[in-house]
Design a protein around this motif. Structure first.
Motif, PDB file in Angstrom:
ATOM      1  N   GLY A   1       0.788  -1.226   0.000  1.00 45.71           N
ATOM      2  CA  GLY A   1       0.000   0.000   0.000  1.00 45.71           C
ATOM      3  C   GLY A   1       0.816   1.271   0.000  1.00 45.71           C
ATOM      4  N   ARG A   2       2.161   1.174  -0.061  1.00 45.98           N
ATOM      5  CA  ARG A   2       2.992   2.382  -0.048  1.00 45.98           C
ATOM      6  C   ARG A   2       4.256   2.137  -0.865  1.00 45.98           C
ATOM      7  NH1 ARG A   2       3.577   7.169   3.042  1.00 45.98           N
ATOM      8  NH2 ARG A   2       5.722   7.920   3.205  1.00 45.98           N
ATOM      9  N   ILE A   3       4.625   3.121  -1.676  1.00 46.69           N
ATOM     10  CA  ILE A   3       5.845   3.053  -2.481  1.00 46.69           C
ATOM     11  C   ILE A   3       6.584   4.377  -2.339  1.00 46.69           C
ATOM     12  CG2 ILE A   3       6.787   2.929  -4.831  1.00 46.69           C
ATOM     13  CD1 ILE A   3       4.490   1.043  -5.541  1.00 46.69           C
ATOM     14  N   GLU A   4       7.880   4.277  -2.060  1.00 45.95           N
ATOM     15  CA  GLU A   4       8.731   5.459  -1.963  1.00 45.95           C
ATOM     16  C   GLU A   4       9.763   5.411  -3.083  1.00 45.95           C
ATOM     17  OE1 GLU A   4      10.363   5.263   1.938  1.00 45.95           O
ATOM     18  OE2 GLU A   4       8.411   5.486   2.942  1.00 45.95           O
ATOM     19  N   VAL A   5       9.933   6.524  -3.783  1.00 46.08           N
ATOM     20  CA  VAL A   5      10.842   6.603  -4.923  1.00 46.08           C
ATOM     21  C   VAL A   5      11.929   7.631  -4.607  1.00 46.08           C
ATOM     22  CG1 VAL A   5      11.069   7.052  -7.391  1.00 46.08           C
ATOM     23  CG2 VAL A   5       8.937   6.062  -6.497  1.00 46.08           C
ATOM     24  N   ASP A   6      13.166   7.159  -4.529  1.00 45.72           N
ATOM     25  CA  ASP A   6      14.318   8.039  -4.336  1.00 45.72           C
ATOM     26  C   ASP A   6      15.089   8.110  -5.647  1.00 45.72           C
ATOM     27  OD1 ASP A   6      13.695   8.369  -1.671  1.00 45.72           O
ATOM     28  OD2 ASP A   6      15.104   6.842  -0.971  1.00 45.72           O
ATOM     29  N   ARG A   7      15.352   9.330  -6.116  1.00 47.73           N
ATOM     30  CA  ARG A   7      16.144   9.510  -7.333  1.00 47.73           C
ATOM     31  C   ARG A   7      17.546   9.971  -6.960  1.00 47.73           C
ATOM     32  NH1 ARG A   7      16.937  13.913 -10.777  1.00 47.73           N
ATOM     33  NH2 ARG A   7      15.163  15.026  -9.848  1.00 47.73           N
ATOM     34  N   TYR A   8      18.533   9.213  -7.423  1.00 51.19           N
ATOM     35  CA  TYR A   8      19.931   9.548  -7.215  1.00 51.19           C
ATOM     36  C   TYR A   8      20.503  10.088  -8.523  1.00 51.19           C
ATOM     37  CZ  TYR A   8      19.837   7.098  -2.738  1.00 51.19           C
ATOM     38  OH  TYR A   8      19.556   6.711  -1.448  1.00 51.19           O
ATOM     39  N   SER A   9      21.114  11.265  -8.471  1.00 54.79           N
ATOM     40  CA  SER A   9      21.683  11.901  -9.656  1.00 54.79           C
ATOM     41  C   SER A   9      23.182  12.090  -9.465  1.00 54.79           C
ATOM     42  CB  SER A   9      21.033  13.262  -9.910  1.00 54.79           C
ATOM     43  OG  SER A   9      19.694  13.117 -10.301  1.00 54.79           O
ATOM     44  N   TRP A  10      23.910  12.087 -10.585  1.00 54.78           N
ATOM     45  CA  TRP A  10      25.354  12.286 -10.559  1.00 54.78           C
ATOM     46  C   TRP A  10      25.672  13.731 -10.225  1.00 54.78           C
ATOM     47  CZ3 TRP A  10      29.509   9.560  -9.992  1.00 54.78           C
ATOM     48  CH2 TRP A  10      30.764  10.098 -10.330  1.00 54.78           C
ATOM     49  N   ASP A  11      26.496  13.912  -9.204  1.00 58.37           N
ATOM     50  CA  ASP A  11      26.948  15.232  -8.784  1.00 58.37           C
ATOM     51  C   ASP A  11      28.401  15.379  -9.211  1.00 58.37           C
ATOM     52  OD1 ASP A  11      27.884  17.498  -7.449  1.00 58.37           O
ATOM     53  OD2 ASP A  11      26.576  17.170  -5.718  1.00 58.37           O
ATOM     54  N   GLU A  12      28.615  16.140 -10.261  1.00 59.41           N
ATOM     55  CA  GLU A  12      29.962  16.281 -10.817  1.00 59.41           C
ATOM     56  C   GLU A  12      30.929  16.885  -9.805  1.00 59.41           C
ATOM     57  OE1 GLU A  12      32.800  15.628 -13.546  1.00 59.41           O
ATOM     58  OE2 GLU A  12      30.685  15.195 -13.946  1.00 59.41           O
ATOM     59  N   ALA A  13      30.418  17.780  -8.971  1.00 56.11           N
ATOM     60  CA  ALA A  13      31.290  18.477  -8.024  1.00 56.11           C
ATOM     61  C   ALA A  13      31.924  17.540  -7.019  1.00 56.11           C
ATOM     62  CB  ALA A  13      30.502  19.566  -7.302  1.00 56.11           C
ATOM     63  N   VAL A  14      31.207  16.505  -6.624  1.00 54.83           N
ATOM     64  CA  VAL A  14      31.741  15.580  -5.624  1.00 54.83           C
ATOM     65  C   VAL A  14      32.141  14.236  -6.227  1.00 54.83           C
ATOM     66  CG1 VAL A  14      30.468  16.672  -3.762  1.00 54.83           C
ATOM     67  CG2 VAL A  14      29.420  14.764  -4.984  1.00 54.83           C
ATOM     68  N   GLY A  15      31.849  14.041  -7.506  1.00 56.06           N
ATOM     69  CA  GLY A  15      32.214  12.796  -8.168  1.00 56.06           C
ATOM     70  C   GLY A  15      31.482  11.586  -7.627  1.00 56.06           C
ATOM     71  N   ALA A  16      30.176  11.757  -7.369  1.00 53.67           N
ATOM     72  CA  ALA A  16      29.390  10.662  -6.796  1.00 53.67           C
ATOM     73  C   ALA A  16      27.919  10.870  -7.133  1.00 53.67           C
ATOM     74  CB  ALA A  16      29.570  10.605  -5.284  1.00 53.67           C
ATOM     75  N   PHE A  17      27.148   9.780  -7.027  1.00 57.72           N
ATOM     76  CA  PHE A  17      25.697   9.889  -7.100  1.00 57.72           C
ATOM     77  C   PHE A  17      25.180  10.348  -5.737  1.00 57.72           C
ATOM     78  CE2 PHE A  17      26.455   7.132 -10.705  1.00 57.72           C
ATOM     79  CZ  PHE A  17      25.489   7.539 -11.620  1.00 57.72           C
ATOM     80  N   ALA A  18      24.251  11.289  -5.741  1.00 57.51           N
ATOM     81  CA  ALA A  18      23.694  11.822  -4.499  1.00 57.51           C
ATOM     82  C   ALA A  18      22.168  11.833  -4.594  1.00 57.51           C
ATOM     83  CB  ALA A  18      24.216  13.233  -4.242  1.00 57.51           C
ATOM     84  N   LEU A  19      21.530  11.717  -3.445  1.00 57.65           N
ATOM     85  CA  LEU A  19      20.074  11.750  -3.420  1.00 57.65           C
ATOM     86  C   LEU A  19      19.588  13.114  -3.886  1.00 57.65           C
ATOM     87  CD1 LEU A  19      17.452  10.278  -2.638  1.00 57.65           C
ATOM     88  CD2 LEU A  19      17.722  11.227  -0.336  1.00 57.65           C
ATOM     89  N   ALA A  20      18.767  13.126  -4.942  1.00 57.87           N
ATOM     90  CA  ALA A  20      18.303  14.381  -5.537  1.00 57.87           C
ATOM     91  C   ALA A  20      16.843  14.667  -5.238  1.00 57.87           C
ATOM     92  CB  ALA A  20      18.511  14.353  -7.049  1.00 57.87           C
TER      93      ALA A  20
END
Length: 274
Positions: A235-254
């Motif tokens: 009955g519940r779905i959570e969607v987290d989008r991770y995007s590439w952050d060039e400044a830190v060289g990593a995927f971060a929660l967006a």
């Protein structure tokens, strides 16, 4: 609760190599129950591209549901395109282009929308719709059901309807009959989450539609490389989008969004259950 990692449009042959190790590390830390890949594993369906895609996906934990996209059908090799369009996909990812994962909480069913006769558009046949109906009918009651395709059955409002899978309305009627909860797709290289109510006015039904951007391709089309982590509870779905952050060289929660089901309609949580 189950955790799905939703990757799409990897496009091995045109990947940003610097993203691969950070992506693999982050996915492992998220401890997915299943990794879902909604097509376009390769850029031009060449053997070395499939081999690289398979090696990368083998670096990720958990079982996988992987469907082909239009880029996984040969483009320039005309004989292969029409006589054996998915030969290389099958060689590296298994004989079934419509795989599935089912456990005690979720059912993730793949469907192949890639075709030889079109260069980029997708299609689902009447036979595929009925096959999928039978697969859904065999599932135990109470599971959260997920359908994975490369081409989308629904779209963000800012995309032209020409991007839809051919016969999408027929498929959506079947999804309503079977109570499909979640539709995962790629193809657009754009991230989005929302329900199907605006496009498909089906009484008492609205599926949750989640698009993934391109996880690793250099062809970002104006959006940073990204992927989705989807947490599914009854009955519940959570969607987290991770995007590439060039400044830190990593995927971060967006971005993070939550949805809940009321009857067979998925939508934003109520005020008393944020």
């Amino acid at each position: 609760m189950r955790t799905l990692i939703h990757l799409s449009d990897l496009h091995f042959g045109r990947v940003e190599q610097a993203l691969l190790a950070p992506l693999s590390k982050l996915v492992a830390s998220l401890a997915p129950d299943v990794v879902v890949v909604s097509g376009d594993l390769t850029q031009r369906a060449r053997s070395h591209e499939f081999r690289a895609a398979r090696a990368f996906l083998d670096s990720l934990p958990g079982p996988r549901v992987v469907v082909p996209g239009n880029h996984d059908v040969p483009l320039y090799n005309v004989a292969a395109r029409f006589l054996g369009p998915l030969v290389k996909y099958r060689r590296f990812f298994g004989a079934d282009p419509a795989p599935e994962f089912v456990d005690e909480e979720i059912a993730v069913l793949g469907v192949n929308t890639a075709r030889s006769l079109t260069f980029k558009d997708g299609r689902i046949s009447g036979e595929q719709i009925e096959q999928l109906r039978r697969r859904l009918a065999r599932l135990a009651a109470g599971l959260t059901t997920v359908v994975v395709s490369h081409h989308p059955f629904d779209l963000p409002a800012y995309f032209d309807s020409g991007h839809l899978v051919e016969r999408a309305p027929l498929a959506m009627d079947m999804f309503a009959d079977c109570g499909v909860d979640l539709l995962l797709a790629g193809h657009l290289h754009a991230s989005h989450a929302g329900n199907s109510a605006a496009r498909y006015q089906i009484a008492g039904y609205a599926a949750l539609m989640v698009q993934a951007g391109t996880a690793t391709s250099t062809r970002g089309r104006g959006e940073a490389n990204s992927f989705n982590a989807i947490r599914v509870a009854r009955g519940r779905i959570e969607v987290d989008r991770y995007s590439w952050d060039e400044a830190v060289g990593a995927f971060a929660l967006a971005a993070s969004e939550a949805f809940e089901r009321r009857g067979d309609v998925w939508g934003a949580p109520t005020a008393d259950n944020p």
